[in-house]
Each structure stands twice: as C-alpha cells, then as structure tokens.
Design a protein around this motif. Structure first.
Motif, PDB file in Angstrom:
ATOM      1  N   GLN A   1      28.574 158.828  28.266  1.00 13.40           N
ATOM      2  CA  GLN A   1      28.943 157.670  29.089  1.00 13.40           C
ATOM      3  C   GLN A   1      30.433 157.678  29.390  1.00 13.40           C
ATOM      4  O   GLN A   1      30.866 157.442  30.514  1.00 13.40           O
ATOM      5  N   ASP A   2      31.219 157.940  28.355  1.00 12.94           N
ATOM      6  CA  ASP A   2      32.666 157.944  28.549  1.00 12.94           C
ATOM      7  C   ASP A   2      33.089 159.063  29.487  1.00 12.94           C
ATOM      8  O   ASP A   2      34.015 158.917  30.282  1.00 12.94           O
ATOM      9  N   GLU A   3      32.398 160.171  29.393  1.00 14.39           N
ATOM     10  CA  GLU A   3      32.726 161.303  30.260  1.00 14.39           C
ATOM     11  C   GLU A   3      32.446 160.945  31.718  1.00 14.39           C
ATOM     12  O   GLU A   3      33.256 161.219  32.610  1.00 14.39           O
TER      13      GLU A   3
ATOM     14  N   MET B   1      27.920 150.999  24.562  1.00 15.60           N
ATOM     15  CA  MET B   1      28.428 150.521  25.839  1.00 15.60           C
ATOM     16  C   MET B   1      29.676 149.686  25.629  1.00 15.60           C
ATOM     17  O   MET B   1      29.663 148.710  24.883  1.00 15.60           O
ATOM     18  N   THR B   2      30.764 150.078  26.304  1.00 17.91           N
ATOM     19  CA  THR B   2      32.040 149.397  26.133  1.00 17.91           C
ATOM     20  C   THR B   2      32.467 148.779  27.455  1.00 17.91           C
ATOM     21  O   THR B   2      31.823 148.972  28.476  1.00 17.91           O
ATOM     22  N   ALA B   3      33.580 148.050  27.388  1.00 12.78           N
ATOM     23  CA  ALA B   3      34.142 147.494  28.625  1.00 12.78           C
ATOM     24  C   ALA B   3      34.582 148.628  29.539  1.00 12.78           C
ATOM     25  O   ALA B   3      34.741 148.430  30.736  1.00 12.78           O
ATOM     26  N   GLY B   4      34.787 149.803  28.990  1.00  8.00           N
ATOM     27  CA  GLY B   4      35.205 150.935  29.819  1.00  8.00           C
ATOM     28  C   GLY B   4      34.047 151.563  30.563  1.00  8.00           C
ATOM     29  O   GLY B   4      34.150 151.843  31.758  1.00  8.00           O
ATOM     30  N   ASN B   5      32.953 151.796  29.885  1.00 13.28           N
ATOM     31  CA  ASN B   5      31.846 152.479  30.556  1.00 13.28           C
ATOM     32  C   ASN B   5      30.820 151.495  31.129  1.00 13.28           C
ATOM     33  O   ASN B   5      29.702 151.880  31.456  1.00 13.28           O
ATOM     34  N   SER B   6      31.227 150.225  31.246  1.00 15.12           N
ATOM     35  CA  SER B   6      30.446 149.220  31.976  1.00 15.12           C
ATOM     36  C   SER B   6      31.342 148.695  33.094  1.00 15.12           C
ATOM     37  O   SER B   6      32.555 148.636  32.925  1.00 15.12           O
TER      38      SER B   6
ATOM     39  N   GLU C   1      27.227 152.941  39.749  1.00 16.68           N
ATOM     40  CA  GLU C   1      27.476 152.914  38.305  1.00 16.68           C
ATOM     41  C   GLU C   1      27.585 151.486  37.801  1.00 16.68           C
ATOM     42  O   GLU C   1      28.672 151.008  37.505  1.00 16.68           O
ATOM     43  N   ALA C   2      26.473 150.810  37.716  1.00 20.82           N
ATOM     44  CA  ALA C   2      26.511 149.473  37.099  1.00 20.82           C
ATOM     45  C   ALA C   2      27.017 149.629  35.671  1.00 20.82           C
ATOM     46  O   ALA C   2      27.883 148.898  35.210  1.00 20.82           O
ATOM     47  N   PHE C   3      26.438 150.610  35.036  1.00 19.26           N
ATOM     48  CA  PHE C   3      26.881 151.031  33.706  1.00 19.26           C
ATOM     49  C   PHE C   3      26.729 152.551  33.696  1.00 19.26           C
ATOM     50  O   PHE C   3      25.782 153.068  34.290  1.00 19.26           O
ATOM     51  N   ALA C   4      27.614 153.233  33.021  1.00 19.73           N
ATOM     52  CA  ALA C   4      27.449 154.682  32.910  1.00 19.73           C
ATOM     53  C   ALA C   4      26.067 154.978  32.340  1.00 19.73           C
ATOM     54  O   ALA C   4      25.374 155.907  32.753  1.00 19.73           O
ATOM     55  N   SER C   5      25.667 154.141  31.432  1.00 27.80           N
ATOM     56  CA  SER C   5      24.372 154.312  30.778  1.00 27.80           C
ATOM     57  C   SER C   5      23.218 154.222  31.778  1.00 27.80           C
ATOM     58  O   SER C   5      22.214 154.916  31.639  1.00 27.80           O
ATOM     59  N   GLN C   6      23.381 153.388  32.794  1.00 23.79           N
ATOM     60  CA  GLN C   6      22.317 153.244  33.794  1.00 23.79           C
ATOM     61  C   GLN C   6      22.165 154.539  34.577  1.00 23.79           C
ATOM     62  O   GLN C   6      21.051 155.020  34.795  1.00 23.79           O
ATOM     63  N   VAL C   7      23.282 155.100  35.007  1.00 21.88           N
ATOM     64  CA  VAL C   7      23.241 156.345  35.777  1.00 21.88           C
ATOM     65  C   VAL C   7      22.593 157.450  34.937  1.00 21.88           C
ATOM     66  O   VAL C   7      21.701 158.167  35.388  1.00 21.88           O
TER      67      VAL C   7
END
Lengths: 468, 429, 315
Positions: free
Chosen positions: B195-197, B254-259, B334-340
């Motif tokens: 996610q961070d990447e 999930m952080t404020a960065g990757n959201s 990219e709503a969230f990196a995790s979503q993508v």
C-alpha cells in the motif's frame, strides 16, 4: 463427558487454582453431535509448490461447504476455483484477526529435505492463529511410493513434524499425517472429513495411509454416511461396544449387536434403543461363526460392516499366569475374530464393499505390565489387519483397526487412581478419551467412501506418550 | 426509429487544485468551487456566451440550498444562461457517471456538446439538525405567543444543540468506508508495504506530471492554490511506513498516508460530437467509448464495499470483446491504496473470477507501470464527486500525448457501487 | 503646493479613525483643547495629502465573508467591488487626518465609479493610493471625491475608484435635476433583512451608526437603519457577475437610502453597445435606490488564450 479433574479445572475457580499452581488445564474437547457442520470454522488450505493433492483437498472441502482460505497463489487459487470453492485469501504477513479451525497442507510437493522449509513457511504464521480443538492435517506421499531416496526421506520427515506439532499445538488441537498414494487422490474424502471434524477429538499424532480403493468412492450424506448398511458389532452390550453401536446407528446403519447370552438383557436394551437387532452367541464356540453368518444371511441378506470389539482382559504377570488365562484372552481377542472373518468370507455373507474394523489396543503397541496375554492378542489383531488387507482387497473388502489408549470406561474406572491418573494425563490432550471417540474412528473406517483405507491401525489415544 | 450512434469526443477538462479539508478552501462553497472549475473550462475553450447542450454535475455532500447546484453554478459562469443543467449523485462515481450521461446524449444526437463535472467540500459540509431539536423548532414555529415560545425554548437541552455531523459512514453497516476497506484489504491479504509503495508512486507520478507541465491546461489555480495541497513530491515508502494505522485497529495496515484525505475541489470535462469539435478547431483528445456501472451486496452478501469495479470492468470488457491487458493506461481511482490492490488481486484470482464473476479463467495481471501514470487520488486528494472529471480529462490527455491508445477508468463508490469507462484515442491524427 | 505623501504600514485602524471622527462630530468635544488633532480644523481646504498602502494582500477568509454578505461567488479573482472595503480604512485615515476640513460623519455618498482594468487574482499583492479632490459646489453643500488606485506589483493600475461625497450645508450652484430612472425592468426581488447593515459592517469595517440599528440611525435623521450604499452596489454587481467582461467600468449613483428591513427589486438591460444599465428600486413604489451602468472597456482584453494539449491555441 469430561473427567472430574477436567471439569474442575475448567470451572471459574478451577481456572484460578490451576493457573496459580501451574497445573494442566485440559481443554474440554469438542465432540460431534448429529447435525453439526463437519468443520465449525475457517480452514486454511496450503501446499508446497508442485504438490498434487491441493485440488483433491479443495474438492473435499467444497463438498463439506467449508469456509476455506488460501494464500493468493496461482496454483492454490486455481485448485480452489476448479473445486468450486469460493475461497478467501489469507496472507500471513498481514496482521489480522483471522483464526483457523483447521490447517490443511499438501506436502507432496516436497521432494527434497531442503524443501521441508515449506512446512515452516506455511505453519509458522498461523500456528498461533488456531482456535481451540483445531485440526491440522498434513498430506504426503508414503515413503514407499516416492520416486527417490531424497523424496522418501523428506516424506518420512513429515511424521516427525506432525507428531511434534501435535504435542505443541495444545488446546485440544490434533495433528495428523495422511499419506495418499499416487492415483488415490479421489479417496481422500472420508479421511479428511473425519480428521477435520469433531469426530476425531481424541485422535492425534497418527499416520494414515490412503491407497487406491477397489471402486470409485460413492458420494455419501455426511450426516448419515452409513444409511442402509448392516453392521455387526461384537461385545455391544456395554462400554465401547455400546458406543460403537450407537454411533453406527446414528450414522444410519442397522446395528446387529452381539454378546454372550448372560448379557442378553443389556444387549437388547442397547440395540432396541437404536432400532437395531441383536444376537447372542459365545464367539469362542466352534459353531459360533456359522450361526452368526447364518443369522446375518437370513435376517439381513448379508453384512456390510463387521466390528470386532468383543475382548477381555485377564491380567497377571506372566510368571503367575495360568494357561487358561492365556488361552481365553487369545481366543476371544484374536482367534475368534479370525474364525468369524474366515466364515463370513467363505460363506459370502460379507457384501461387496464390506468393512471389517477391529479393535486393537495401545497395549498391543506399547506393551503393558501384567498384560502379556492381552498385549499379544491385540498386537496380533494389528498383524491380522495388515496381513488380511491385501487378501480382502481382492473382494473389495477392507480391514482396519483402531487402537484405543486410555478410554474412560468401567474397566479403566477400576484401575487404581495413581495409574489411572498417569494414563489419563500422559497424552497431548491431558485427559482420557471417551468410548464415543473410539466409535467415531470405527465409523470412519466403516464408511462406504473409505475404500482407500485398508490395513491401517490408527490409535485413538490423544497422542499418548506410551508406545509413541 | 433508429439512431446511428455518434462518437463522443473528450476535448479537455479543467479543475481547481484539490485542497485538504478545512484548509485552503475552507471558506468556499460547492457552488464557488464548481463555478471556478467551470469558468476555467469556459475561458480555456472560449465558451463565453455559448449555449451548451447541458451541464451535468453533482456533489456528494450537499446543503439543502444546493438542490439545484449545477444550474445555479452555470448561472454564475460566463456560459450562456440558456445552458440547461442538472445534478446527479452517485457518491464517488458522480463525476464519471455524469460524463457517461452527457456522452450518451451526444452519442444519440440529442445534444452536440456538454460538460460533466463534480464538486465536493468536506469543509463546508452540511450539519444536520438532530431529530429532537428539529421537532422542537417546529413547535417553536407554531407557538402563538411569546410565552409559548419561551416555554418551548425552555425545553432545549444542550445535547440537542450538538448537530448531527455527517460522517463518512455507510448507513446500512455503520462502518466508515475505511473500516470497510480495511476488512476487504485484510481479506485480500494486502500488505502495508504494498500500500505504501503504491502511495509513494502516486505522489511521485503526480509530482512529475506537474513538473513536466502536464497539468498546465488541466488545472486552474484557485484561492491561492496552484497545486494539489495533498501532494508530497518527497513522499517515500520509508516516510509512509512511520504513520500509524487509522483503520482496521492497531494492527491495521491503512494509514492517513495510504488512504485519501478528506478533500475539497471541483472538476469539469468538456465532451462533444466530432463535428462540434471540428467546427471550432478543437483537437479531440480521446473518445469516451463506453461505460459500465456495477453494484455489490456488501450488507447481506459478503462482498467488500468498494469491490464493485471488479465486477463492472469484466462486464464492460466482455461487451467490447476486450481483455484486461488490452489497455495502454489504467486509471484506477485510489480511494485507498488497499482498494486498488484488492481490485487488482481479485482480477488475478482464479477463485474470484470463477466463483464471483463466472469466468473460466482469471482476468489476469496488468502491467503495473501503466497504472495511474500521472498519479491519482492518494496524491491529488479526492473531493468525492470531482474525481471522475479529474480522471477523464487527465487520461484523455495522456492518451493524446502518447499518440493514441486505450485507457481503462475505474472508480469505486459508496453504497457498494462502481463506475468504469473506456477511453480511446488516435492521438493527433 | 507639493503633495504630502504618507505611507501607512499595514491596514490603518478604522476604530481609531472613527473615534476621532465621532469626537469631531460632537460640538463640545471639538471645542476642548485636546492634545490630539481632530479633523475639522485646518484651513478649510482639502489637504493635498496622498495616503499609500504599499502592500495589500488578500485574506481569503475575509474575502469569503465579503462574498457571502454581498452575494458574490468566491472566485480566484477579486469581486469588482471588493477593494472598496479594503480602501475604506484608508479613506477614514485620510478624512480623520488633522488637516481635513471636516469629519466623515454625516457625509452623504452620492456616487461610486469603479474602473476594473483586469481581473485581479486573490494571490496578487497590490499597493493602494488614496487622495481626495474637491471641494466642488453642490446645491445642498459641497462635494469631494475620494480617489483610490490599486496597482499590481509591476505598477500597473489594475483597479481604481472614485467616490463622490456630499458635505451638507452652504449649498450653492444650480439645482440640477436628477436624471430619469433608467428604463430597466425589475426582474429580481431581494429581501433585505434588518441586520443587513450590521452584516456588511462586519466585513467592511464601516460601523457607521446609520447602518447598524434604528436607535443609532435616528440621531442622524433616519427613521430606521439604512443599508450601506456600497453593499447595495456590491449586491447589484454580484447579480451581474457572470456577465461582466474582464475590463469595464461600473458607475452607480445613490438615490434614496434603503431603509431596513425591506424588499427591493433589481433589474438590468444591455444595449447594442454592450452597456448594461441596472437599478435597485423600491419593490413597492418603484422609486430608485440606486442606478448604475456597466460599460465594457473600449480596448477590451481578448479572452485568455491557452495552450491545449497539442500545443496549439484555442480562442
């Protein structure tokens, strides 16, 4: 029913005391009740790359409507998808609250000792994420079926892994190794169903071999796999025998109970409650095999399941043992079984696909002081099973044995407390098993889709330290 | 009557830089921001005084006074006041759905040109009066005498004055979108590192897009902002790794960065028939080929809230006989990196594709170097309804600059919905 | 006589200026020997004084408040009337200068003309120049004109305004007939609430009591509080904002005060030359509160040309 100590240790005050004193707190083992799902939680399915059993395992799990997770790896996902398994994804690197009821790992891809690290890779992240009474099943290739010494060594190594993990996992968890012969993948069903369910509550640290059976395994109703089958259970009037009769009846079989005439009343009570029938006979008499065969033929048109449960102990040290004691134990526990088997076979009373299940004993494997007669007889039963298996296979009949460890019965209740407690606690479950645990294992061998099991001796001992 | 379908041209877009919530645009209303985005588009394409076929836009968070937001906005711009307009709302899919609606009318020959857009402010979000207070206010309104009024007012309790602040929360599950995605991400085994990447790459790509002047004719400065406020050109996996999780509990990834942060902003995109563009000598950046919308049952079913695009895309691909690999660029919001990452994993997964999509084989992996090549919402921010316009304009321009190609656009939305579309470009030919 | 130039650092304090302004309006106080100089002294001539604010930046929160009170869309460019309120403290500073012949209280605003040279970005730093001319004869007194110029960083004047004020008393000259009300159909009605004066006061800083409450307006001869003329103008320009070109002049004449609360009508019409006439009228009687016009600059700036993706230009 748990023993008194187990109940006490799990009571609120008992928990406090056992915690303070560092005493063991045996987990109250989950056991199967009719209607229960085979697996009550999430199953994690994994495989060493190149394995051949993930698709078969996935198919079995799909048939059980299990909630399955796998790693997001092409081969596993394809196996799951092809099995129609809507498997979730699990990634051990991601912290989460996922807890698993069962871990199934196909180790057949391990062909060299260096690849044994796959065991660590799969189990390490999840061994602490198991629920109580969890089930671990490692699938392998029997060393004798492998293609190279290195593969054989690596596959043999699995046994040490599963037995050690069985001692580590705790909380009523069980760990088994199942060797599936190449080509026998379709026969995995009944074994996985048993080993993943609460039916195998007291079976741990075992090695099961599945070979190609005579006929394609039929599809069974997992709640009544023995529907329409006729089962003869010897020594059915009490103890383990009554439990066997009860479990087989629960699974759908018509039980024909057999016991000696003096116990006719008890026997009738047991079998009539189960909607079965009964037969009194002294199996040591010469005409017993024929009369049993005749009864089964006339009353039921044959028999599908024969459970040789009747057995006695006549304990004495060898030095003090009279020959009668020796003879009687050997005759009832071993020779009569051989005679009955022979008669059933030769008379054609055994239906095609019949299952013979014998009751051996841990005493026959580990030996026991004062039980030279008994130990001999029960080891002989194991020998009979192994030797008869290939013979019976030709007639599509299988023979297997269960070897109970410390089972809570009237017989064990009579054992002096010190020895009794030692027997109870010296196993991975820190408690004795129940007659039903033996019965469940017998029902597993007796199932119509257990055609791949032949010549196995599986202990129902909670992974006892004895003879291990 | 049969109508021959016309090709729909994407001529360009305009947006204002996206601001972080309660920051640069704290004082601006939805109408202010949408006016700015629209007026910038008008002046960029010399549309002053022009009557367009229609303007379709919307906002997710709206005051009751904004019931006719888009029409009111049009009246504040230099467009001919005879330009009709209407509002739509499909959560984060608003902007792209607006584009599809305009495009469909153009394709059918009902209009020749139109603008699609969206706007959102999380700074000027409407505050709802609590039910108790609302009832009391009605009583007060009906009170006849001052004495009666005072009696009613005596019933006001401090607790009633606290307004029901709208939360970014699904009404049916009571979970925030982030919590929903945390579950989905965990289900797909999405790691913190990946996610961070993805997040760092989004920032780098958007920063590079600004550096090379790519955004010059896509963005009009507004209220002191010239670039997206959330953009961190020096973002890195190492820096992102230090952030604490905000969703999924203390063990969450999930952080404020990757959201995406709560953001304010507006975007608009100009669509037209080929003829309309030709008459004005406007180059066609790309064609909006088709779109698809899907929804999933995230309440009764066990699908993730933001997984609808994973269903919409294959349906659209099948309709056109395309594969997931037939694209030059992928714009996955990219709503969230995790979503993508969850979406990409789903498309690669045999189980998902077989069990949920009913396909014999997975859609497969995409070339990650083609994903969000000019950054996306993690870097730019995500004023819900504005994101569609941002993506359509940027993707069309990117294709045009590459000399042609095909782009896949995918936007997930609250309520378990997803809007996806395809752009194609011949470049400058 | 040379022009005296005074540079103000930052925004001058309106309150201090007003304090002095009101002090001078009270006969008792102005006759006291005070250590500070009060307006109303001096030579009776307008001072040849120019006040300058070298750096004027836009506070977005203030701009947003202003836009909201006046009905403007908050844009990246300043509303055409916005610099009126930024210039106001400078006007007060000028009129409360010791050399000023009379205080600002009681001055009647007659006219405000703005020349909008080009859109001014909210990010631009401006400089202001304010001076006064007059006194010219008027039937009811004498008029003076406050001049304001806003220049961009490069010195280009981007905005200028002239406000003509009437000092009542000692009228002379011909009584000039007021021009007819422009023929603009009223198309919009605005409800102007009783607190409109106070709301504008918070964004303009002009807390002249005639705009605040009935009670505070009465001493100055008004039955109720009245709307600020520059608010009425701003509201009218806001109504036209979507149609305003980049460069234009907007000139208004204040007719009858808008007594609060009230309902007023607004209407506009554009002639063939592109000149838009507009008026704010009494909703019931139809008499004009404000009449004005927007005249596009002759050399109107062409629309901004922007580069599109292909590097070409679009008109």
């Amino acid at each position: 029913m748990p023993d008194t100590y187990t109940s006490l240790a799990n009571s609120p005050i008992g928990k406090l005391i056992t915690g303070q004193l560092g005493l063991p707190r045996p987990t109250i083992l989950e056991r199967y009740s009719p209607g229960d799902a085979t697996i009550s939680g999430q199953v994690l399915l994994g495989a060493a790359p190149g394995g051949r059993l993930a698709p078969a395992a996935a198919t079995v799990l799909a048939g059980l409507s299990a909630n399955v997770s796998t790693a997001l790896r092409g081969d596993l996902r394809k196996a799951a998808a092809d099995a129609g398994l809507d498997a979730a994804v699990f990634n051990g690197e991601v912290p989460g609250d996922a807890r698993f009821k069962a871990l199934v790992f196909d180790a057949t891809g391990i062909t060299d000792s260096t690849q044994l690290r796959e065991l660590h890779a799969f189990f390490h992240p999840v061994v602490r994420r198991t629920q109580s009474c969890s089930r671990v099943v490692v699938l392998g290739t029997a060393p004798e079926d492998t293609g190279s010494p290195r593969e054989a060594a690596a596959q043999r190594a699995l046994e040490g892994f599963t037995r050690s993990l069985g001692k580590e996992i705790g909380q009523g968890g069980t760990v088994q190794l199942v060797y599936v012969a190449p080509g026998a993948e379709a026969f995995l069903g009944s074994t996985l169903r048993f080993l993943l369910s609460a039916r195998s509550a007291y079976v741990s640290g075992q090695v099961v071999r599945i070979n190609q059976g005579a006929a394609t395994p039929p599809v069974v109703d997992v709640h009544r796999p023995l529907e329409g089958k006729v089962a003869l259970v010897t020594g059915a009037s009490r103890g383990i025998g009554a439990a066997i009769a009860s479990v087989l009846a629960r699974d759908g079989a018509h039980v024909v109970g057999l016991d000696i005439p003096p116990l006719a009343e008890d026997l009738e009570a047991v079998t009539s409650a189960l909607g079965g029938s009964f037969l009194t006979a002294d199996i040591t008499t010469d005409d017993a095999p024929q009369s049993i065969a005749l009864h089964l033929q006339e009353a039921h048109g044959g028999v599908d399941i024969v459970v040789h449960n009747a057995g006695i102990t006549q304990d004495r040290t060898l030095a003090r043992m009279k020959p009668e004691r020796w003879e009687r134990v050997l005759d009832i526990n071993l020779s009569s079984e051989e005679r009955i088997n022979d008669e059933l076979l030769s008379s054609g009373v055994l239906n095609t696909g019949a299952r013979i299940v014998c009751v051996s004993s841990i005493a026959g494997i580990a030996g026991n002081n004062g039980q030279t007669n008994y130990g001999t007889s029960k080891a002989g039963v194991a020998g009979m099973v192994v030797a008869m298996a290939p013979v019976l296979a030709k007639q599509q009949v299988t023979i297997n044995a269960v070897a109970p460890g410390f089972i809570e019965t009237q017989m064990t209740a009579a054992v002096p407390i010190a020895i009794r407690e030692a027997g109870r606690r010296m196993n991975s479950m820190s408690q004795g098993g129940l007659p039903v645990d033996v019965a469940e294992a017998i029902a597993w061998f007796a199932a119509p889709d257990s055609g791949g099991l032949n010549g196995n001796v599986v202990r129902v001992c909670g992974q006892s330290l004895l003879g291990a | 009557m049969t109508t021959e379908l016309r090709k729909v041209a994407v001529l360009g877009g305009n947006r204002i830089p996206f601001a972080r919530s309660n920051s640069a645009y704290a004082a601006a209303s939805n109408q202010d921001m949408l006016t700015a985005a629209l007026d910038g588009l008008v002046s960029r394409f010399a549309l002053e005084g022009e009557r367009l076929g229609e303007v379709v836009a919307g906002a997710v968070l709206k005051h009751s006074r904004d019931f006719n937001l888009t029409r009111e906005t049009v009246m504040s711009t230099r467009l001919d006041a005879a330009t009709p307009a209407y509002d739509i709302q499909q959560a984060c899919g608003t902007g792209l759905q607006a584009a599809l609606l305009v495009a469909n009318k153009i394709a059918l020959g009902q209009i020749d040109c139109g603008v699609a857009g969206g706007v959102d402010t999380t700074s000027d979000a409407p505050l709802a009066v609590g039910d108790d207070l609302r009832k009391l206010l009605i009583k007060l309104n009906n009170a006849r005498s001052t004495g009666d009024r005072l009696k009613v007012l005596a019933g006001v309790r401090p607790g009633m004055i606290v307004p029901a602040i709208p939360r970014n929360e699904e009404p049916r599950t009571g979970l925030s979108m982030g919590e929903h995605q945390a579950r989905t991400g965990a289900r797909w085994g999405v790691t913190r590192a990946e996610q961070d990447e993805l997040t760092a790459r989004s920032h780098h790509n958007l920063a590079a897009a600004y550096e090379r002047g790519f955004q010059a004719d896509l963005v009009t400065p507004f209220l002191g902002l010239e670039r997206d406020q959330n953009l961190r050109p020096d973002s890195s996996v190492e820096k992102l790794a230090k952030l604490k999780p905000v969703f999924g509990g203390p063990q969450g990834t999930m952080t404020a960065g990757n959201s995406t942060p709560l953001s304010d902003g507006a975007a608009a995109v100009l669509l037209a028939s080929e003829e309309w563009a030709q008459e004005r000598g406007l180059p066609v950046l790309a064609h909006l080929v088709t779109g698809e919308t899907a929804a999933v049952d995230y309440v009764g079913g066990d699908e993730g809230l933001l997984m609808a695009p994973a269903y919409a895309v294959p349906r659209m691909l099948d309709r056109l006989g395309l594969t997931l690999q037939d694209f030059d660029i992928y714009e996955i919001h990219e709503a969230f990196a995790s979503q993508v990452l969850s979406t990409l994993k789903a498309w690669e997964d045999a189980v998902f594709c077989q069990e949920r999509l009913g396909r014999s084989a997975p859609l497969g992996a995409i070339d990650r170097s083609r994903l969000n090549v000019n950054g996306s919402s993690l870097a730019a921010g995500h004023p819900f309804a504005a994101t569609g316009g941002r993506i359509v304009a940027a993707a069309a321009k990117e294709l045009y600059e590459r000399g042609g190609g095909r782009a896949l656009i995918s936007i997930c939305a609250a309520g378990g919905q997803g809007v996806v579309a395809i752009l194609e470009s011949n470049g400058s030919n | 006589m040379t022009t005296r130039i005074k540079e103000l650092d930052g925004a001058p304090s309106v309150l201090a200026g007003y304090g002095r302004a009101f002090a001078s309006a009270l006969p008792l106080v102005s006759s006291l020997p005070l250590p500070v100089s009060l307006p109303g002294g001096g030579s009776g001539e307008l001072p040849d004084l120019e006040l300058r604010v070298p750096s004027l930046k836009t506070d977005l929160t203030h701009l947003a408040d202003y836009a909201k009170v006046c009905g403007f869309t908050l844009r990246d460019t300043l509303p055409a009337t916005y610099l009126n309120v930024r210039a106001f403290p400078v006007h007060i500073a000028l009129m409360t200068d010791g050399d000023f012949p009379f205080g600002p209280v009681g001055l009647v605003h007659l006219r405000n003309a703005i020349r909008h040279v080009r859109p001014v970005s909210v990010r631009e730093e401006l400089s202001l120049r304010v001076w006064v001319t007059g006194l010219d004869p008027h039937p009811k007194g004498r008029t003076l004109t406050l001049h304001t110029e806003a220049a961009a960083a490069d010195g280009e004047v981007v905005w200028s305004a002239e406000s003509t004020m009437l000092k009542l008393g000692g009228g002379s000259g011909e009584r000039v007939e007021r021009g007819a009300d422009p023929d603009v159909p009223a198309s919009v009605t605005w409800t102007v609430p009783g607190d409109q004066g106070r709301r504008y006061a918070t964004v303009s800083g002009d807390r002249n009591p005639i705009h605040l409450y009935g009670l505070t307006a009465k001493p100055f001869g008004f039955p109720r509080a009245i709307a600020h003329g520059l608010w009425t103008k701003a509201r009218a320009v806001a109504a036209l904002e979507a149609r305003l070109p980049d460069a234009f002049t907007v000139d208004v004449e204040f007719r009858k005060p808008v007594l609060l609360p009230t309902r007023v009508s607004f209407g506009s019409s554009t002639d063939a030359q592109g000149v838009t006439a507009f008026a704010v009228t009494d909703a019931r009687k139809g008499s004009a509160h404000l009449v004005g016009s927007v005249t596009p600059a002759k050399k109107q700036r062409t629309s901004r040309r922007t580069t599109t993706a292909n590097g070409g230009t679009t008109a």
